[in-house]
Design an enzyme around this catalytic site. Structure first.
Site, short mmCIF file in Angstrom:
data_model
loop_
_atom_site.label_atom_id
_atom_site.label_comp_id
_atom_site.label_asym_id
_atom_site.label_seq_id
_atom_site.Cartn_x
_atom_site.Cartn_y
_atom_site.Cartn_z
N ILE A 41 0.85 -1.20 0.00
CA ILE A 41 0.00 0.00 0.00
C ILE A 41 0.87 1.24 0.00
CG2 ILE A 41 -1.66 1.32 1.40
CD1 ILE A 41 -2.77 -1.18 -0.07
N HIS A 443 20.65 29.24 11.45
CA HIS A 443 19.77 30.38 11.15
C HIS A 443 19.93 30.78 9.69
CE1 HIS A 443 17.57 34.07 11.73
NE2 HIS A 443 18.53 34.70 11.06
C1 LIG Z 1 -3.89 6.73 1.60
C2 LIG Z 1 -2.85 6.29 2.59
C3 LIG Z 1 -1.81 7.14 2.91
C4 LIG Z 1 -0.84 6.74 3.81
N1 LIG Z 1 0.18 7.59 4.11
C5 LIG Z 1 1.12 7.21 5.00
C6 LIG Z 1 2.20 8.06 5.31
O1 LIG Z 1 2.32 9.16 4.78
N2 LIG Z 1 3.14 7.62 6.19
C7 LIG Z 1 3.04 6.40 6.79
O2 LIG Z 1 3.90 6.05 7.59
N3 LIG Z 1 2.03 5.57 6.53
C8 LIG Z 1 1.06 5.95 5.64
N4 LIG Z 1 0.05 5.09 5.35
C9 LIG Z 1 0.01 3.79 6.03
C10 LIG Z 1 0.99 2.81 5.36
O3 LIG Z 1 0.71 2.76 3.98
C11 LIG Z 1 0.85 1.44 6.00
O4 LIG Z 1 1.00 1.55 7.39
C12 LIG Z 1 1.89 0.49 5.46
O5 LIG Z 1 1.79 0.35 4.07
C13 LIG Z 1 1.77 -0.88 6.13
O6 LIG Z 1 2.75 -1.71 5.63
P1 LIG Z 1 2.58 -3.30 5.62
O7 LIG Z 1 3.88 -3.81 5.12
O8 LIG Z 1 2.06 -3.76 6.91
O9 LIG Z 1 1.42 -3.61 4.56
P2 LIG Z 1 1.01 -3.08 3.13
O10 LIG Z 1 1.78 -1.91 2.70
O11 LIG Z 1 -0.47 -2.97 3.17
O12 LIG Z 1 1.44 -4.27 2.18
C14 LIG Z 1 0.85 -5.52 2.25
C15 LIG Z 1 1.10 -6.26 0.96
O13 LIG Z 1 0.72 -7.60 1.13
C16 LIG Z 1 0.06 -8.05 -0.04
N5 LIG Z 1 -0.79 -9.15 0.36
C17 LIG Z 1 -1.85 -9.13 1.20
N6 LIG Z 1 -2.33 -10.37 1.40
C18 LIG Z 1 -1.55 -11.20 0.66
C19 LIG Z 1 -1.52 -12.60 0.47
N7 LIG Z 1 -2.35 -13.41 1.12
N8 LIG Z 1 -0.60 -13.11 -0.38
C20 LIG Z 1 0.27 -12.29 -1.03
N9 LIG Z 1 0.30 -10.98 -0.86
C21 LIG Z 1 -0.59 -10.44 -0.02
C22 LIG Z 1 -0.68 -6.82 -0.53
O14 LIG Z 1 -0.96 -6.93 -1.92
C23 LIG Z 1 0.33 -5.72 -0.22
O15 LIG Z 1 1.20 -5.52 -1.31
C24 LIG Z 1 -0.93 5.47 4.42
C25 LIG Z 1 -1.96 4.60 4.09
C26 LIG Z 1 -2.91 5.00 3.17
C27 LIG Z 1 -4.02 4.06 2.83
#
Ligand SMILES: Cc1cc2nc3c(=O)[nH]c(=O)nc-3n(C[C@H](O)[C@H](O)[C@H](O)COP(=O)(O)OP(=O)(O)OC[C@H]3O[C@@H](n4cnc5c(N)ncnc54)[C@H](O)[C@@H]3O)c2cc1C
Length: 464
Positions: A41, A443
Protein backbone atom coordinates in the site's frame (compact mmCIF):
# COMPACT_ATOMS: atom_id res chain seq x y z
CA UNK A 1 10.40 -31.71 2.15
CA UNK A 2 13.74 -29.97 2.82
CA UNK A 3 13.48 -26.27 3.59
CA UNK A 4 13.65 -24.33 0.36
CA UNK A 5 13.96 -21.01 2.14
CA UNK A 6 15.23 -19.74 5.47
CA UNK A 7 12.46 -17.16 5.33
CA UNK A 8 9.28 -16.63 3.34
CA UNK A 9 7.63 -13.24 3.75
CA UNK A 10 3.98 -12.92 2.69
CA UNK A 11 3.37 -9.34 1.50
CA UNK A 12 5.87 -6.89 0.01
CA UNK A 13 4.81 -3.63 1.73
CA UNK A 14 7.24 -1.58 3.86
CA UNK A 15 7.01 -4.29 6.51
CA UNK A 16 7.60 -7.24 4.19
CA UNK A 17 10.14 -5.87 1.72
CA UNK A 18 12.30 -4.29 4.41
CA UNK A 19 12.23 -7.52 6.47
CA UNK A 20 13.22 -9.50 3.35
CA UNK A 21 16.17 -7.23 2.52
CA UNK A 22 17.45 -7.22 6.11
CA UNK A 23 17.14 -11.04 6.22
CA UNK A 24 19.10 -11.34 3.02
CA UNK A 25 21.81 -9.05 4.45
CA UNK A 26 21.98 -11.42 7.42
CA UNK A 27 22.65 -14.36 5.10
CA UNK A 28 19.20 -15.90 4.81
CA UNK A 29 17.73 -17.39 1.66
CA UNK A 30 14.54 -15.36 1.24
CA UNK A 31 11.38 -15.39 -0.88
CA UNK A 32 8.56 -12.84 -0.87
CA UNK A 33 5.00 -13.76 -1.84
CA UNK A 34 3.03 -10.90 -3.40
CA UNK A 35 -0.41 -10.94 -5.01
CA UNK A 36 -0.31 -7.40 -6.40
CA UNK A 37 2.33 -4.70 -6.98
CA UNK A 38 5.68 -4.84 -5.15
CA UNK A 39 5.91 -2.23 -2.39
CA UNK A 40 2.46 -2.74 -0.87
CA UNK A 41 0.00 0.00 0.00
CA UNK A 42 2.74 2.41 1.00
CA UNK A 43 4.43 2.68 -2.38
CA UNK A 44 1.44 1.98 -4.62
CA UNK A 45 -1.70 3.21 -2.86
CA UNK A 46 -0.64 5.05 0.30
CA UNK A 47 2.29 7.17 1.45
CA UNK A 48 3.93 7.85 -1.90
CA UNK A 49 1.12 8.46 -4.44
CA UNK A 50 -0.73 10.68 -1.93
CA UNK A 51 2.39 12.76 -1.40
CA UNK A 52 2.73 13.12 -5.18
CA UNK A 53 -0.85 14.43 -5.38
CA UNK A 54 -0.25 16.74 -2.43
CA UNK A 55 2.84 18.12 -4.15
CA UNK A 56 0.72 18.94 -7.22
CA UNK A 57 -1.74 20.76 -4.95
CA UNK A 58 1.08 22.69 -3.30
CA UNK A 59 2.57 23.70 -6.64
CA UNK A 60 -0.86 24.92 -7.74
CA UNK A 61 -1.22 26.88 -4.49
CA UNK A 62 2.20 28.46 -4.97
CA UNK A 63 1.32 29.46 -8.51
CA UNK A 64 -2.04 30.82 -7.39
CA UNK A 65 -0.23 32.98 -4.81
CA UNK A 66 2.68 33.86 -7.09
CA UNK A 67 1.71 37.54 -6.88
CA UNK A 68 2.54 37.48 -3.13
CA UNK A 69 6.13 36.64 -4.14
CA UNK A 70 6.32 39.34 -6.80
CA UNK A 71 5.67 37.08 -9.76
CA UNK A 72 2.95 37.53 -12.35
CA UNK A 73 1.48 34.25 -13.56
CA UNK A 74 -1.52 34.21 -15.84
CA UNK A 75 -4.08 31.48 -16.41
CA UNK A 76 -2.93 28.72 -14.10
CA UNK A 77 -5.47 25.91 -14.07
CA UNK A 78 -5.71 22.38 -12.73
CA UNK A 79 -5.12 19.43 -15.05
CA UNK A 80 -6.65 16.81 -12.75
CA UNK A 81 -5.83 13.92 -15.10
CA UNK A 82 -2.23 15.15 -15.28
CA UNK A 83 -1.96 15.18 -11.48
CA UNK A 84 -3.30 11.63 -11.24
CA UNK A 85 -0.99 10.48 -14.04
CA UNK A 86 2.06 11.95 -12.32
CA UNK A 87 1.09 10.32 -9.02
CA UNK A 88 0.70 6.92 -10.72
CA UNK A 89 4.06 7.30 -12.47
CA UNK A 90 5.79 8.12 -9.18
CA UNK A 91 4.21 5.05 -7.55
CA UNK A 92 5.14 2.79 -10.47
CA UNK A 93 8.73 4.05 -10.33
CA UNK A 94 8.98 3.30 -6.62
CA UNK A 95 7.54 -0.19 -7.11
CA UNK A 96 10.14 -0.85 -9.82
CA UNK A 97 12.77 0.22 -7.32
CA UNK A 98 11.73 -2.65 -5.04
CA UNK A 99 12.12 -5.06 -7.96
CA UNK A 100 15.69 -3.77 -8.33
CA UNK A 101 16.41 -4.06 -4.58
CA UNK A 102 15.08 -7.64 -4.52
CA UNK A 103 17.29 -8.58 -7.45
CA UNK A 104 20.31 -6.94 -5.82
CA UNK A 105 19.66 -8.85 -2.58
CA UNK A 106 18.91 -12.16 -4.37
CA UNK A 107 15.36 -12.27 -3.03
CA UNK A 108 12.94 -14.41 -5.02
CA UNK A 109 9.44 -13.12 -5.74
CA UNK A 110 6.64 -15.69 -5.72
CA UNK A 111 3.69 -14.03 -7.47
CA UNK A 112 0.31 -15.02 -6.11
CA UNK A 113 -1.81 -15.29 -2.97
CA UNK A 114 0.09 -16.72 0.00
CA UNK A 115 -1.43 -18.92 2.67
CA UNK A 116 0.37 -20.51 5.60
CA UNK A 117 0.01 -24.21 6.24
CA UNK A 118 0.97 -26.39 9.21
CA UNK A 119 4.66 -27.37 9.35
CA UNK A 120 6.04 -23.97 8.19
CA UNK A 121 4.74 -24.34 4.67
CA UNK A 122 3.38 -21.63 2.40
CA UNK A 123 0.93 -22.32 -0.40
CA UNK A 124 1.06 -19.81 -3.25
CA UNK A 125 -1.88 -19.63 -5.64
CA UNK A 126 -1.12 -17.74 -8.85
CA UNK A 127 -3.68 -15.76 -10.85
CA UNK A 128 -4.50 -18.82 -12.97
CA UNK A 129 -5.40 -20.83 -9.88
CA UNK A 130 -2.20 -22.97 -9.87
CA UNK A 131 -1.11 -23.82 -6.34
CA UNK A 132 2.50 -24.48 -5.30
CA UNK A 133 3.67 -25.29 -1.78
CA UNK A 134 7.02 -24.04 -0.46
CA UNK A 135 8.83 -25.02 2.73
CA UNK A 136 10.50 -22.45 4.97
CA UNK A 137 12.29 -22.37 8.32
CA UNK A 138 10.48 -19.15 9.20
CA UNK A 139 7.46 -17.31 7.84
CA UNK A 140 6.59 -13.64 8.30
CA UNK A 141 3.05 -12.50 7.63
CA UNK A 142 3.01 -8.89 6.40
CA UNK A 143 -0.28 -8.73 4.52
CA UNK A 144 -1.21 -5.17 5.51
CA UNK A 145 -4.57 -3.47 5.37
CA UNK A 146 -7.32 -1.91 3.30
CA UNK A 147 -10.03 0.74 3.83
CA UNK A 148 -12.34 -0.02 6.74
CA UNK A 149 -16.00 0.23 5.82
CA UNK A 150 -18.82 1.56 7.99
CA UNK A 151 -22.25 -0.13 7.72
CA UNK A 152 -23.87 3.23 6.84
CA UNK A 153 -21.39 3.72 4.00
CA UNK A 154 -20.64 0.53 2.05
CA UNK A 155 -17.94 1.35 -0.51
CA UNK A 156 -19.28 1.05 -4.10
CA UNK A 157 -16.22 2.71 -5.71
CA UNK A 158 -18.45 5.12 -7.60
CA UNK A 159 -20.20 7.40 -5.16
CA UNK A 160 -18.87 6.02 -1.89
CA UNK A 161 -15.16 5.52 -2.30
CA UNK A 162 -12.11 4.52 -0.29
CA UNK A 163 -8.59 5.93 -0.51
CA UNK A 164 -7.64 3.91 -3.60
CA UNK A 165 -10.37 5.32 -5.79
CA UNK A 166 -9.77 8.82 -4.34
CA UNK A 167 -6.28 8.65 -5.91
CA UNK A 168 -7.43 7.70 -9.40
CA UNK A 169 -10.80 9.33 -10.01
CA UNK A 170 -11.73 9.83 -13.66
CA UNK A 171 -12.71 13.40 -13.06
CA UNK A 172 -12.42 15.90 -10.27
CA UNK A 173 -15.59 15.95 -8.15
CA UNK A 174 -17.29 19.31 -7.62
CA UNK A 175 -18.43 18.47 -4.09
CA UNK A 176 -16.98 15.87 -1.76
CA UNK A 177 -17.78 14.76 1.78
CA UNK A 178 -14.79 13.29 3.61
CA UNK A 179 -15.78 11.07 6.52
CA UNK A 180 -13.02 10.84 9.12
CA UNK A 181 -10.35 13.40 9.88
CA UNK A 182 -7.34 11.24 10.62
CA UNK A 183 -4.21 11.69 8.50
CA UNK A 184 -5.73 10.11 5.36
CA UNK A 185 -8.97 12.10 5.60
CA UNK A 186 -7.36 15.52 6.09
CA UNK A 187 -4.73 14.89 3.40
CA UNK A 188 -7.45 14.20 0.80
CA UNK A 189 -9.62 17.05 2.15
CA UNK A 190 -6.72 19.47 1.71
CA UNK A 191 -5.82 18.09 -1.74
CA UNK A 192 -9.31 18.31 -3.21
CA UNK A 193 -10.13 21.64 -1.60
CA UNK A 194 -6.94 23.27 -2.81
CA UNK A 195 -7.66 22.30 -6.43
CA UNK A 196 -11.21 23.66 -6.28
CA UNK A 197 -13.50 20.88 -5.00
CA UNK A 198 -15.99 21.97 -2.34
CA UNK A 199 -15.08 19.80 0.66
CA UNK A 200 -16.91 19.00 3.90
CA UNK A 201 -15.22 16.96 6.64
CA UNK A 202 -17.44 14.95 8.99
CA UNK A 203 -15.68 13.81 12.17
CA UNK A 204 -17.21 11.72 14.93
CA UNK A 205 -14.87 13.06 17.63
CA UNK A 206 -15.04 16.63 18.91
CA UNK A 207 -12.00 17.77 16.92
CA UNK A 208 -10.12 17.09 13.70
CA UNK A 209 -6.91 14.96 13.79
CA UNK A 210 -8.11 13.66 17.18
CA UNK A 211 -4.87 11.82 18.05
CA UNK A 212 -2.88 15.06 17.94
CA UNK A 213 -2.42 17.65 20.70
CA UNK A 214 -5.61 19.72 21.13
CA UNK A 215 -3.89 22.97 20.15
CA UNK A 216 -2.76 21.38 16.87
CA UNK A 217 -6.32 20.23 16.14
CA UNK A 218 -7.62 23.75 16.77
CA UNK A 219 -4.97 25.34 14.54
CA UNK A 220 -5.70 22.92 11.68
CA UNK A 221 -9.46 23.44 11.94
CA UNK A 222 -8.96 27.22 11.86
CA UNK A 223 -6.73 26.95 8.81
CA UNK A 224 -9.06 24.57 6.97
CA UNK A 225 -12.09 26.81 7.66
CA UNK A 226 -10.15 29.88 6.50
CA UNK A 227 -9.45 28.04 3.26
CA UNK A 228 -13.08 27.13 2.68
CA UNK A 229 -13.30 23.56 4.02
CA UNK A 230 -16.50 22.98 5.99
CA UNK A 231 -15.68 21.11 9.20
CA UNK A 232 -18.36 19.22 11.14
CA UNK A 233 -17.06 17.71 14.39
CA UNK A 234 -19.03 15.64 16.94
CA UNK A 235 -20.98 14.50 13.88
CA UNK A 236 -21.80 11.15 12.36
CA UNK A 237 -22.88 10.05 8.91
CA UNK A 238 -25.95 7.87 9.44
CA UNK A 239 -27.04 7.38 5.83
CA UNK A 240 -25.85 7.95 2.29
CA UNK A 241 -28.50 7.92 -0.41
CA UNK A 242 -26.79 7.22 -3.73
CA UNK A 243 -29.94 7.10 -5.86
CA UNK A 244 -30.11 9.84 -8.47
CA UNK A 245 -27.19 11.83 -9.84
CA UNK A 246 -25.23 12.63 -6.68
CA UNK A 247 -25.30 11.57 -3.02
CA UNK A 248 -27.48 12.79 -0.20
CA UNK A 249 -25.60 12.41 3.06
CA UNK A 250 -27.47 12.43 6.35
CA UNK A 251 -25.33 13.70 9.20
CA UNK A 252 -26.31 13.48 12.85
CA UNK A 253 -24.92 16.52 14.66
CA UNK A 254 -25.31 17.83 18.21
CA UNK A 255 -27.93 20.24 16.90
CA UNK A 256 -29.93 17.63 15.02
CA UNK A 257 -29.84 16.11 11.55
CA UNK A 258 -28.31 17.84 8.53
CA UNK A 259 -28.43 16.86 4.84
CA UNK A 260 -25.40 17.36 2.61
CA UNK A 261 -25.39 17.05 -1.17
CA UNK A 262 -22.23 15.94 -2.93
CA UNK A 263 -20.90 14.00 -5.92
CA UNK A 264 -18.84 11.62 -3.88
CA UNK A 265 -18.29 10.47 -0.28
CA UNK A 266 -14.78 9.48 0.75
CA UNK A 267 -14.75 6.99 3.60
CA UNK A 268 -11.55 7.57 5.58
CA UNK A 269 -12.43 5.85 8.82
CA UNK A 270 -9.43 3.63 9.35
CA UNK A 271 -7.84 0.41 8.24
CA UNK A 272 -9.10 -3.20 8.18
CA UNK A 273 -6.51 -5.99 8.18
CA UNK A 274 -5.96 -8.45 5.31
CA UNK A 275 -6.18 -11.65 7.31
CA UNK A 276 -8.90 -13.52 5.44
CA UNK A 277 -7.81 -16.77 3.81
CA UNK A 278 -4.17 -16.58 4.89
CA UNK A 279 -4.39 -19.78 6.93
CA UNK A 280 -4.65 -18.43 10.47
CA UNK A 281 -7.52 -20.73 11.51
CA UNK A 282 -5.93 -23.83 9.92
CA UNK A 283 -2.59 -23.26 11.63
CA UNK A 284 -4.02 -21.92 14.91
CA UNK A 285 -2.44 -18.43 14.83
CA UNK A 286 -4.23 -16.35 17.45
CA UNK A 287 -5.79 -12.94 16.75
CA UNK A 288 -7.43 -10.26 18.86
CA UNK A 289 -9.73 -7.52 17.55
CA UNK A 290 -8.74 -8.26 13.96
CA UNK A 291 -4.97 -8.16 14.61
CA UNK A 292 -2.44 -10.96 15.00
CA UNK A 293 -1.16 -11.37 18.56
CA UNK A 294 2.66 -11.21 18.72
CA UNK A 295 5.36 -10.85 21.36
CA UNK A 296 8.00 -8.07 21.50
CA UNK A 297 9.82 -9.74 18.59
CA UNK A 298 6.70 -10.34 16.46
CA UNK A 299 6.52 -14.08 17.12
CA UNK A 300 2.98 -15.50 17.03
CA UNK A 301 1.82 -18.39 19.20
CA UNK A 302 2.78 -20.78 16.36
CA UNK A 303 6.44 -21.80 16.16
CA UNK A 304 8.24 -20.25 13.18
CA UNK A 305 5.37 -17.90 12.26
CA UNK A 306 5.78 -14.13 12.76
CA UNK A 307 3.61 -11.09 11.93
CA UNK A 308 4.49 -7.42 11.39
CA UNK A 309 3.07 -4.15 10.08
CA UNK A 310 -0.57 -3.11 9.88
CA UNK A 311 -1.78 -6.59 10.89
CA UNK A 312 -0.34 -6.31 14.41
CA UNK A 313 -1.20 -3.88 17.21
CA UNK A 314 0.49 -0.49 17.16
CA UNK A 315 0.20 2.49 14.85
CA UNK A 316 -0.56 1.62 11.19
CA UNK A 317 2.41 3.48 9.72
CA UNK A 318 4.97 2.52 7.12
CA UNK A 319 8.01 3.36 9.27
CA UNK A 320 6.59 1.26 12.11
CA UNK A 321 6.08 -1.72 9.76
CA UNK A 322 9.69 -1.42 8.54
CA UNK A 323 11.14 -1.09 12.05
CA UNK A 324 9.15 -4.16 13.14
CA UNK A 325 10.39 -6.12 10.12
CA UNK A 326 14.02 -5.35 10.91
CA UNK A 327 13.70 -6.25 14.60
CA UNK A 328 11.84 -9.45 13.71
CA UNK A 329 14.48 -10.80 11.29
CA UNK A 330 17.41 -9.72 13.46
CA UNK A 331 15.89 -11.76 16.30
CA UNK A 332 15.31 -14.74 13.95
CA UNK A 333 18.98 -14.46 12.91
CA UNK A 334 20.03 -14.79 16.56
CA UNK A 335 20.94 -11.16 17.14
CA UNK A 336 19.81 -9.27 20.20
CA UNK A 337 17.82 -6.25 18.97
CA UNK A 338 16.05 -3.95 21.41
CA UNK A 339 12.24 -4.14 21.25
CA UNK A 340 10.64 -1.19 19.47
CA UNK A 341 9.82 1.80 21.68
CA UNK A 342 6.22 2.52 20.66
CA UNK A 343 6.32 5.66 22.82
CA UNK A 344 8.83 7.28 20.46
CA UNK A 345 7.18 6.85 17.07
CA UNK A 346 6.74 10.02 15.01
CA UNK A 347 3.43 10.62 13.27
CA UNK A 348 3.17 12.92 10.26
CA UNK A 349 0.27 14.37 8.28
CA UNK A 350 1.05 15.97 4.96
CA UNK A 351 -1.81 18.38 4.39
CA UNK A 352 -0.95 22.07 4.39
CA UNK A 353 -0.04 23.13 7.00
CA UNK A 354 1.74 19.87 7.81
CA UNK A 355 1.52 18.21 11.22
CA UNK A 356 4.25 16.23 12.96
CA UNK A 357 4.38 14.91 16.48
CA UNK A 358 6.05 12.45 18.79
CA UNK A 359 5.47 11.44 22.40
CA UNK A 360 2.74 12.60 24.74
CA UNK A 361 0.23 15.38 24.16
CA UNK A 362 -0.14 17.94 26.94
CA UNK A 363 -3.32 16.20 28.11
CA UNK A 364 -1.66 12.75 28.10
CA UNK A 365 1.34 14.05 30.06
CA UNK A 366 -0.95 15.57 32.71
CA UNK A 367 -3.06 12.41 32.86
CA UNK A 368 0.12 10.36 33.34
CA UNK A 369 0.77 12.44 36.46
CA UNK A 370 3.73 14.50 35.25
CA UNK A 371 4.34 18.01 36.46
CA UNK A 372 5.16 19.65 33.15
CA UNK A 373 6.81 22.62 31.53
CA UNK A 374 5.27 23.61 28.20
CA UNK A 375 6.89 25.87 25.62
CA UNK A 376 5.46 27.14 22.36
CA UNK A 377 7.06 29.08 19.56
CA UNK A 378 4.92 30.46 16.70
CA UNK A 379 6.27 30.46 13.15
CA UNK A 380 4.98 34.05 12.88
CA UNK A 381 8.13 34.94 14.91
CA UNK A 382 10.49 32.93 12.68
CA UNK A 383 12.58 34.76 10.08
CA UNK A 384 12.70 31.76 7.75
CA UNK A 385 8.93 31.27 7.93
CA UNK A 386 8.40 34.97 7.12
CA UNK A 387 10.82 34.83 4.20
CA UNK A 388 9.12 31.70 2.87
CA UNK A 389 5.62 33.11 3.32
CA UNK A 390 4.64 30.31 5.71
CA UNK A 391 3.92 32.03 9.01
CA UNK A 392 1.07 29.71 10.06
CA UNK A 393 1.64 27.25 12.89
CA UNK A 394 3.93 26.60 15.82
CA UNK A 395 6.18 24.16 17.66
CA UNK A 396 5.01 23.03 21.08
CA UNK A 397 7.25 21.09 23.44
CA UNK A 398 6.45 19.40 26.72
CA UNK A 399 9.07 18.59 29.37
CA UNK A 400 8.91 16.83 32.70
CA UNK A 401 9.45 19.69 35.17
CA UNK A 402 11.49 17.50 37.56
CA UNK A 403 14.14 15.88 35.34
CA UNK A 404 13.77 17.81 32.07
CA UNK A 405 12.77 14.70 30.08
CA UNK A 406 11.34 15.64 26.69
CA UNK A 407 7.86 14.13 26.92
CA UNK A 408 6.32 15.36 23.70
CA UNK A 409 6.79 17.53 20.64
CA UNK A 410 3.94 18.80 18.45
CA UNK A 411 4.33 20.87 15.34
CA UNK A 412 2.04 22.36 12.76
CA UNK A 413 3.39 24.41 9.86
CA UNK A 414 5.20 24.24 6.54
CA UNK A 415 7.62 21.29 6.19
CA UNK A 416 7.40 20.29 9.85
CA UNK A 417 7.37 16.63 8.80
CA UNK A 418 11.04 17.13 7.93
CA UNK A 419 11.73 18.54 11.42
CA UNK A 420 10.28 15.93 13.76
CA UNK A 421 13.20 13.47 13.46
CA UNK A 422 15.24 15.86 15.67
CA UNK A 423 12.79 15.29 18.50
CA UNK A 424 12.75 11.51 17.93
CA UNK A 425 16.56 11.29 18.01
CA UNK A 426 16.90 13.62 20.99
CA UNK A 427 14.28 11.68 22.94
CA UNK A 428 16.02 8.40 22.08
CA UNK A 429 19.23 9.91 23.49
CA UNK A 430 17.33 11.13 26.57
CA UNK A 431 18.15 14.77 25.84
CA UNK A 432 16.85 17.24 28.44
CA UNK A 433 15.22 20.61 27.85
CA UNK A 434 18.36 22.51 28.91
CA UNK A 435 20.53 20.47 26.54
CA UNK A 436 18.14 21.25 23.71
CA UNK A 437 18.25 24.99 24.44
CA UNK A 438 22.04 24.84 24.27
CA UNK A 439 22.02 22.93 20.96
CA UNK A 440 22.84 25.55 18.32
CA UNK A 441 20.33 25.46 15.46
CA UNK A 442 21.18 26.97 12.06
CA UNK A 443 19.77 30.38 11.15
CA UNK A 444 17.53 31.03 9.37
CA UNK A 445 15.68 27.72 9.52
CA UNK A 446 12.25 26.59 10.62
CA UNK A 447 14.08 24.23 13.01
CA UNK A 448 15.14 27.17 15.22
CA UNK A 449 11.53 27.09 16.42
CA UNK A 450 12.27 23.80 18.23
CA UNK A 451 15.13 25.34 20.22
CA UNK A 452 13.07 28.48 20.87
CA UNK A 453 10.04 26.46 22.01
CA UNK A 454 12.30 24.63 24.49
CA UNK A 455 13.66 27.99 25.64
CA UNK A 456 10.08 29.25 26.03
CA UNK A 457 9.37 26.33 28.37
CA UNK A 458 12.18 27.57 30.63
CA UNK A 459 11.43 31.33 30.26
CA UNK A 460 14.57 31.85 28.17
CA UNK A 461 12.97 32.46 24.77
CA UNK A 462 14.63 35.22 22.73
CA UNK A 463 12.38 36.01 19.78
CA UNK A 464 8.95 36.40 21.38
C1 LIG B 1 -3.89 6.73 1.60
C2 LIG B 1 -2.85 6.29 2.59
C3 LIG B 1 -1.81 7.14 2.91
C4 LIG B 1 -0.84 6.74 3.81
N1 LIG B 1 0.18 7.59 4.11
C5 LIG B 1 1.12 7.21 5.00
C6 LIG B 1 2.20 8.06 5.31
O1 LIG B 1 2.32 9.16 4.78
N2 LIG B 1 3.14 7.62 6.19
C7 LIG B 1 3.04 6.40 6.79
O2 LIG B 1 3.90 6.05 7.59
N3 LIG B 1 2.03 5.57 6.53
C8 LIG B 1 1.06 5.95 5.64
N4 LIG B 1 0.05 5.09 5.35
C9 LIG B 1 0.01 3.79 6.03
C10 LIG B 1 0.99 2.81 5.36
O3 LIG B 1 0.71 2.76 3.98
C11 LIG B 1 0.85 1.44 6.00
O4 LIG B 1 1.00 1.55 7.39
C12 LIG B 1 1.89 0.49 5.46
O5 LIG B 1 1.79 0.35 4.07
C13 LIG B 1 1.77 -0.88 6.13
O6 LIG B 1 2.75 -1.71 5.63
P1 LIG B 1 2.58 -3.30 5.62
O7 LIG B 1 3.88 -3.81 5.12
O8 LIG B 1 2.06 -3.76 6.91
O9 LIG B 1 1.42 -3.61 4.56
P2 LIG B 1 1.01 -3.08 3.13
O10 LIG B 1 1.78 -1.91 2.70
O11 LIG B 1 -0.47 -2.97 3.17
O12 LIG B 1 1.44 -4.27 2.18
C14 LIG B 1 0.85 -5.52 2.25
C15 LIG B 1 1.10 -6.26 0.96
O13 LIG B 1 0.72 -7.60 1.13
C16 LIG B 1 0.06 -8.05 -0.04
N5 LIG B 1 -0.79 -9.15 0.36
C17 LIG B 1 -1.85 -9.13 1.20
N6 LIG B 1 -2.33 -10.37 1.40
C18 LIG B 1 -1.55 -11.20 0.66
C19 LIG B 1 -1.52 -12.60 0.47
N7 LIG B 1 -2.35 -13.41 1.12
N8 LIG B 1 -0.60 -13.11 -0.38
C20 LIG B 1 0.27 -12.29 -1.03
N9 LIG B 1 0.30 -10.98 -0.86
C21 LIG B 1 -0.59 -10.44 -0.02
C22 LIG B 1 -0.68 -6.82 -0.53
O14 LIG B 1 -0.96 -6.93 -1.92
C23 LIG B 1 0.33 -5.72 -0.22
O15 LIG B 1 1.20 -5.52 -1.31
C24 LIG B 1 -0.93 5.47 4.42
C25 LIG B 1 -1.96 4.60 4.09
C26 LIG B 1 -2.91 5.00 3.17
C27 LIG B 1 -4.02 4.06 2.83
Amino acid sequence: MASQYDLIVIGSGPGGYVAAIRASQLGMKVAVVEKAELGGICLNWGCIPTKALLKSAQVFEYISHAKDYGIDVKDASVDFGGMVKRSREVAAGMSKGIQFLFKKNKIEVLNGFGKIQKGKKVEVEDDKGKKTVYQAKNIILATGGRSRELPAMPIDNEKIIGYRKAMVMDKQPKKMVVVGSGAIGVEFAYFYNSIGTEVTIVEFMDRVVPVEDEEVSKALERNFKKNGIKVMTSSEVTKVDTKGTGCKVTVKTKKGEEQLDCDVVLSAVGVATNLEGVGLEETGVKTEKGKVIVDDYYKTNVDGVYAIGDIVHGPALAHVASAEGIICVEKIAGENPQPLDYGNIPGCTYCSPEIASVGMTEKQAKEAGYEIKVGKFPFSASGKASAAGHKDGFVKVIFDAKYGEWLGCHMIGANVTEMIAEAVAARKLETTGHELIKTVHPHPTMSEAVMEAAAAAYDEVIHI
